[in-house]
Design an enzyme around this catalytic site. Structure first.
Site, PDB file in Angstrom:
ATOM      1  CE  LYS A  87      -6.844  -0.774   2.512  1.00 14.20           C
ATOM      2  NZ  LYS A  87      -5.528  -1.330   2.897  1.00 14.20           N
ATOM      3  CG  ASP A 131      -2.024  -1.018   1.181  1.00 19.36           C
ATOM      4  OD1 ASP A 131      -1.773  -2.140   0.685  1.00 19.36           O
ATOM      5  OD2 ASP A 131      -3.137  -0.710   1.627  1.00 19.36           O
ATOM      6  CE  LYS A 154      -5.027   2.362   2.195  1.00 22.36           C
ATOM      7  NZ  LYS A 154      -3.944   1.615   2.884  1.00 22.36           N
TER       8      LYS A 154
END
Lengths: 236, 236
Positions: free
Chosen positions: A189, A98, A160
């Site tokens: 996300k 991430d 995300k």
């Protein structure tokens, strides 16, 4: 449970990256996080680089994956540093990365730098899914769309919304925008501020395919019909 | 000016690491930061890794140095990643390194990990001064002293109070504590929340030998007797 939109507890659990990123978290806290993830069937644990090897050992033999954050939470480390951080995380056992994008380059319209930064991480991740954190609270809608397209062009698996350390977290409007900005094969996300079942349900309805939260245990408790329970581990 | 304790503007300026770390800062913002540093005679500019090469070019030929932050602001990147980030910063022209210590290890009493993490960065910095950011807002007084001693043992040049991204910044009490915890040859950098001349003066009186602030231009303006002026560039 019918109002939540989740057919079973596992339907919710398998969407969750169970997250602990506060700087004072200890090895013992990471151990608790991993045991919770195994017990509830969360998709993964999401931890900082210094804890990736610990988490990898703790979830071994279970389906729970390990996400490592990179360039977190500001995104303004050099791309060389982010790539090296990714390599270290992979070596320590990370299954997913991430990473925070280069927000300054995005703001200045330097999309080549944004894209090449993501591509560097995707290359080093060597097939492991890379989620690109856009930190939407700092972006205009136009910048969100440009960043999402750069992420897809660079080979990211997910876009995300948030780090959870910025001014704001995931919103239904942003998840909807990102879902429309990327192809169906790219995940979205939602992360930051997801602390109850109503919020989690709204994010999934808007198109989120993964949820990042440190309130995961509370969400599961709420889904099971219990009183919303405070998570054992507080967020930052 | 006599109430400030600074004999001249340059006495104050040479203590200041002129700082811009917000994630949306652009190359143009870094250019302004560097021009301000040259104009006022600040000790250095303090920037994130992605901007070190830009800053290095911008201050070339002036006495202004470039500080690069590492593991910033959470300190929970792996030590391997922090060392690689330091190497990249040095290659890009960093003169000093401001690194965040491993707070989770400190909290758990794992001082060996705290110390070896700092030592890794000191080694890679290869003689360049390393400042260890303790993020005092999260620590007990005992932890502050332990961290300061670990920093000295690991060869750090400075102990530094805060990232400016945590719950709180520098306090006179913390600067006093750190000044007492380290030897006279080790610097103390006060950072976080230093936005006016009274605060800057109090920090120096308590023993600070360096000040980290993004309000540097406003401080100089106040010292010159002008009205406190809002800095051109806002902090995060």
């Amino acid at each position: 449970m019918s109002t939540s939109g989740f057919k079973s507890a596992l339907d919710l659990a398998r969407l969750i990256d169970h997250t602990l990123l506060k700087p004072t978290a200890s090895q013992a806290d990471i151990g608790i996080l991993c045991r919770e993830a195994i017990a509830h069937g969360f998709w993964s644990v999401c931890v900082a680089g210094t804890w990736v090897a610990t988490a990898h050992m703790a979830v071994r033999g279970s389906p729970v994956k390990v996400c490592a954050v990179v360039g977190f939470p500001l995104g303004n480390a050099s791309s060389t540093a982010k790539a090296a951080e990714t390599a270290a995380a992979v070596k320590d056992g990370a299954d997913e990365i991430d990473m925070v994008i280069n927000l300054g380059a995005l703001k200045a319209g330097d999309i080549d730098t944004v894209t090449s930064d993501i591509r560097n991480i995707v290359t080093v991740a060597a097939g492991r899914p890379v989620k690109t954190i856009l930190e939407t609270c700092f972006l205009t809608d136009g910048e969100k769309r440009i960043a999402a397209k750069a992420a897809v062009a660079a080979g990211a698996a997910f876009v995300k919304t948030s780090t959870g350390f910025g001014r704001g977290g995931a919103t239904v409007a942003d998840v909807t925008l990102l879902r429309q900005a990327v192809d169906a094969g790219t995940g979205v996300k939602a992360s930051g501020g997801i602390r109850d079942l109503a919020t989690a349900t709204a994010m999934v309805a808007a198109g989120a395919t993964r949820l990042g939260t440190s309130a995961s245990v509370a969400l599961m408790s709420e889904l099971a019909g219990g009183r919303p329970k405070t998570a054992d581990i507080k967020s930052y």
